[in-house]
Motif scaffolding. Structure first.
Motif, PDB file in Angstrom:
ATOM      1  N   ILE A 189       0.858  -1.186   0.000  1.00 55.16           N
ATOM      2  CA  ILE A 189       0.000   0.000   0.000  1.00 55.16           C
ATOM      3  C   ILE A 189       0.894   1.236   0.000  1.00 55.16           C
ATOM      4  CG2 ILE A 189      -1.852   1.241   1.177  1.00 55.16           C
ATOM      5  CD1 ILE A 189      -2.679  -1.467   0.121  1.00 55.16           C
ATOM      6  N   CYS A 190       0.558   2.209  -0.868  1.00 57.73           N
ATOM      7  CA  CYS A 190       1.330   3.455  -0.957  1.00 57.73           C
ATOM      8  C   CYS A 190       0.777   4.486   0.023  1.00 57.73           C
ATOM      9  CB  CYS A 190       1.283   4.019  -2.373  1.00 57.73           C
ATOM     10  SG  CYS A 190       2.070   2.970  -3.613  1.00 57.73           S
ATOM     11  N   VAL A 191       1.684   5.211   0.657  1.00 56.57           N
ATOM     12  CA  VAL A 191       1.338   6.314   1.557  1.00 56.57           C
ATOM     13  C   VAL A 191       2.172   7.519   1.141  1.00 56.57           C
ATOM     14  CG1 VAL A 191       1.193   7.130   3.938  1.00 56.57           C
ATOM     15  CG2 VAL A 191       0.841   4.707   3.429  1.00 56.57           C
ATOM     16  N   SER A 192       1.506   8.652   0.853  1.00 53.34           N
ATOM     17  CA  SER A 192       2.185   9.848   0.349  1.00 53.34           C
ATOM     18  C   SER A 192       2.324  10.877   1.467  1.00 53.34           C
ATOM     19  CB  SER A 192       1.403  10.457  -0.822  1.00 53.34           C
ATOM     20  OG  SER A 192       1.337   9.540  -1.894  1.00 53.34           O
ATOM     21  N   TYR A 230       7.292  21.351   7.626  1.00 55.19           N
ATOM     22  CA  TYR A 230       5.954  20.831   7.900  1.00 55.19           C
ATOM     23  C   TYR A 230       5.722  19.580   7.063  1.00 55.19           C
ATOM     24  CZ  TYR A 230       5.347  25.470   9.889  1.00 55.19           C
ATOM     25  OH  TYR A 230       5.509  26.615  10.626  1.00 55.19           O
ATOM     26  N   LEU A 231       5.059  18.598   7.678  1.00 57.42           N
ATOM     27  CA  LEU A 231       4.775  17.313   7.051  1.00 57.42           C
ATOM     28  C   LEU A 231       3.269  17.106   7.010  1.00 57.42           C
ATOM     29  CD1 LEU A 231       5.610  14.468   6.023  1.00 57.42           C
ATOM     30  CD2 LEU A 231       5.700  13.759   8.422  1.00 57.42           C
ATOM     31  N   LEU A 232       2.773  16.594   5.883  1.00 54.51           N
ATOM     32  CA  LEU A 232       1.336  16.365   5.720  1.00 54.51           C
ATOM     33  C   LEU A 232       1.125  15.022   5.031  1.00 54.51           C
ATOM     34  CD1 LEU A 232      -1.558  17.516   5.968  1.00 54.51           C
ATOM     35  CD2 LEU A 232      -1.271  18.454   3.682  1.00 54.51           C
ATOM     36  N   VAL A 233       0.231  14.205   5.613  1.00 53.32           N
ATOM     37  CA  VAL A 233      -0.093  12.887   5.061  1.00 53.32           C
ATOM     38  C   VAL A 233      -1.345  13.013   4.201  1.00 53.32           C
ATOM     39  CG1 VAL A 233      -0.563  10.471   5.605  1.00 53.32           C
ATOM     40  CG2 VAL A 233       0.885  11.832   7.114  1.00 53.32           C
ATOM     41  N   VAL A 280      16.337  14.599   5.220  1.00 59.10           N
ATOM     42  CA  VAL A 280      17.395  13.994   6.025  1.00 59.10           C
ATOM     43  C   VAL A 280      16.922  12.623   6.504  1.00 59.10           C
ATOM     44  CG1 VAL A 280      18.321  16.221   6.737  1.00 59.10           C
ATOM     45  CG2 VAL A 280      16.530  15.146   8.101  1.00 59.10           C
ATOM     46  N   GLN A 281      17.819  11.887   7.165  1.00 62.10           N
ATOM     47  CA  GLN A 281      17.513  10.520   7.580  1.00 62.10           C
ATOM     48  C   GLN A 281      16.380  10.470   8.595  1.00 62.10           C
ATOM     49  OE1 GLN A 281      20.913   8.499   9.167  1.00 62.10           O
ATOM     50  NE2 GLN A 281      19.828   6.586   9.583  1.00 62.10           N
ATOM     51  N   ASP A 282      16.359  11.411   9.535  1.00 62.66           N
ATOM     52  CA  ASP A 282      15.318  11.399  10.569  1.00 62.66           C
ATOM     53  C   ASP A 282      13.925  11.601   9.961  1.00 62.66           C
ATOM     54  OD1 ASP A 282      17.323  11.041  12.388  1.00 62.66           O
ATOM     55  OD2 ASP A 282      17.469  13.185  12.909  1.00 62.66           O
ATOM     56  N   GLN A 283      13.818  12.450   8.940  1.00 69.13           N
ATOM     57  CA  GLN A 283      12.514  12.671   8.319  1.00 69.13           C
ATOM     58  C   GLN A 283      12.010  11.417   7.614  1.00 69.13           C
ATOM     59  OE1 GLN A 283      13.642  16.063   5.925  1.00 69.13           O
ATOM     60  NE2 GLN A 283      12.544  17.486   7.272  1.00 69.13           N
ATOM     61  N   ILE A 284      12.909  10.690   6.947  1.00 68.53           N
ATOM     62  CA  ILE A 284      12.497   9.468   6.249  1.00 68.53           C
ATOM     63  C   ILE A 284      12.078   8.392   7.242  1.00 68.53           C
ATOM     64  CG2 ILE A 284      13.251   7.643   4.691  1.00 68.53           C
ATOM     65  CD1 ILE A 284      15.076   9.657   3.358  1.00 68.53           C
ATOM     66  N   LEU A 285      12.811   8.265   8.364  1.00 66.21           N
ATOM     67  CA  LEU A 285      12.440   7.289   9.383  1.00 66.21           C
ATOM     68  C   LEU A 285      11.095   7.632  10.015  1.00 66.21           C
ATOM     69  CD1 LEU A 285      15.899   6.729  11.149  1.00 66.21           C
ATOM     70  CD2 LEU A 285      14.694   5.170   9.611  1.00 66.21           C
ATOM     71  N   ARG A 286      10.861   8.918  10.232  1.00 69.11           N
ATOM     72  CA  ARG A 286       9.573   9.337  10.798  1.00 69.11           C
ATOM     73  C   ARG A 286       8.429   9.000   9.844  1.00 69.11           C
ATOM     74  NH1 ARG A 286       7.678  15.602  11.719  1.00 69.11           N
ATOM     75  NH2 ARG A 286       5.617  15.142  12.632  1.00 69.11           N
ATOM     76  N   LYS A 298       7.606   5.239   9.875  1.00 71.23           N
ATOM     77  CA  LYS A 298       6.816   4.816  11.035  1.00 71.23           C
ATOM     78  C   LYS A 298       5.336   5.174  10.852  1.00 71.23           C
ATOM     79  CE  LYS A 298      10.672   5.216  14.299  1.00 71.23           C
ATOM     80  NZ  LYS A 298      11.197   5.912  15.506  1.00 71.23           N
ATOM     81  N   ILE A 299       5.091   6.372  10.323  1.00 68.21           N
ATOM     82  CA  ILE A 299       3.699   6.769  10.065  1.00 68.21           C
ATOM     83  C   ILE A 299       3.086   5.879   9.002  1.00 68.21           C
ATOM     84  CG2 ILE A 299       2.224   8.646   9.265  1.00 68.21           C
ATOM     85  CD1 ILE A 299       4.272  10.603  10.405  1.00 68.21           C
ATOM     86  N   ALA A 300       3.866   5.552   7.961  1.00 67.39           N
ATOM     87  CA  ALA A 300       3.354   4.699   6.881  1.00 67.39           C
ATOM     88  C   ALA A 300       3.009   3.311   7.398  1.00 67.39           C
ATOM     89  CB  ALA A 300       4.386   4.606   5.760  1.00 67.39           C
ATOM     90  N   ALA A 301       3.784   2.777   8.343  1.00 70.65           N
ATOM     91  CA  ALA A 301       3.499   1.445   8.880  1.00 70.65           C
ATOM     92  C   ALA A 301       2.133   1.421   9.569  1.00 70.65           C
ATOM     93  CB  ALA A 301       4.594   1.028   9.857  1.00 70.65           C
TER      94      ALA A 301
END
Length: 288
Positions: free
Chosen positions: A65-68, A77-80, A116-122, A125-128
């Motif tokens: 499943i894709c999560v954008s 700022y991050l938005l799902v 950065v690496q922390d943003q991708i890891l965050r 986790k949200i995608a999981a």
């Protein structure tokens, strides 16, 4: 011999985040699809019809499943699940495809933002969490569909056609009583006011004009006091200008008469030209 499966998607409404919506629709379509059952004996392959054997589902072990994720102000700022308007103003987009076992299948980054690496890891986790929720909804929908098929009830697209939920708006039917319609119409006509008088022939004031109806007086000719004063001033100025022009013309003619008084008058040898005035012929009047 192998099966070749082709999946086509048609977008009916675009409100942003097409990738996530298309991935969910594609996975559900593949999980819901059933192929004909097949038996192989040596070199002989037999494909059974749905009447002979029940169709067989595809072997799908995982549901990616894709999560954008949309980023604004260089990743501040991050938005799902961004909408169409949010996608217009975002700086970058990150798409993560994952299954419910937290296995990342695909990562795609686009835009002008550096992550950065922390943003991708965050984001992972949200995608999981989102993938687990969506997978549970898909499995419940497939189970409900399978249960409805076994019970012989309505399911899928056939369930929506009779209620007109997809093709048009649903409207409740209203019962109309047609008993004693003529009597009710006669009572309404009897209680109604008589119609006003209608002039069939138009009123002819002058030849070429006609009037239909009573007509209403207008007040276009009435001027206010300020407009009357302005009109009077303009009329006085025009009269003064005309008087000055006439005076200058009389002075010019008097000067010319004085200068040409002593000069001899020379007659022209040319023949006198005849002046003919053409009168218009009277045309017959047309009456309307």
């Amino acid at each position: 011999q192998v099966w070749q499966i082709r999946l086509d998607m048609h977008l009916l409404n675009h409100d942003g985040n097409i990738t996530d919506a298309a991935s969910i629709a594609g996975i559900v379509a593949l999980c819901h699809f059933r192929r004909p059952d097949v038996s192989v004996q040596g070199q002989e392959v037999t494909v059974y019809t749905p009447e002979e054997r029940d169709p067989v589902p595809l072997s799908i072990h995982h549901m990616p499943i894709c999560v954008s994720f949309a980023f604004f102000h260089q990743g501040t700022y991050l938005l799902v699940d961004p909408s169409e308007r949010e996608e217009r103003v975002m700086d970058g987009l990150l798409v993560i495809a994952m299954n419910k076992h937290r296995e990342i299948c695909t990562i795609q980054s686009s835009g002008v933002v550096m992550l950065v690496q922390d943003q991708i890891l965050r984001c992972s986790k949200i995608a999981a969490v989102k993938v687990a929720e969506i997978t549970e909804l898909i499995q419940k929908a497939l189970e409900n569909d399978h249960k409805a098929r076994k019970e012989g009830g309505k399911f899928g697209f056939a369930e929506s056609i009779p209620n007109q939920k997809i093709t048009t708006f649903k409207m409740e039917s209203a019962a109309v009583d047609t008993n004693n319609v003529e009597e009710q119409a006669g009572e309404i006509i009897a209680k109604a006011d008589p119609p006003s008088e209608i002039f069939v022939n138009p009123i002819l004031h002058t030849p070429g004009t006609a009037q239909i109806g009573e007509g209403i007086e207008n007040s276009w000719g009435d001027l206010e006091e300020s407009e009357k004063e302005e009109a009077a001033e303009e009329e006085g100025e025009s009269k003064a200008a005309a008087f000055a022009c006439q005076k200058s013309e009389t002075e010019d003619t008097s000067m010319m008469s004085k200068t040409k008084k002593d000069e001899p008058i020379v007659l022209s040898d040319s023949e006198e030209e005849e002046v003919v005035i053409l009168e218009p012929q009277e045309l017959p009047r047309r009456t309307r």
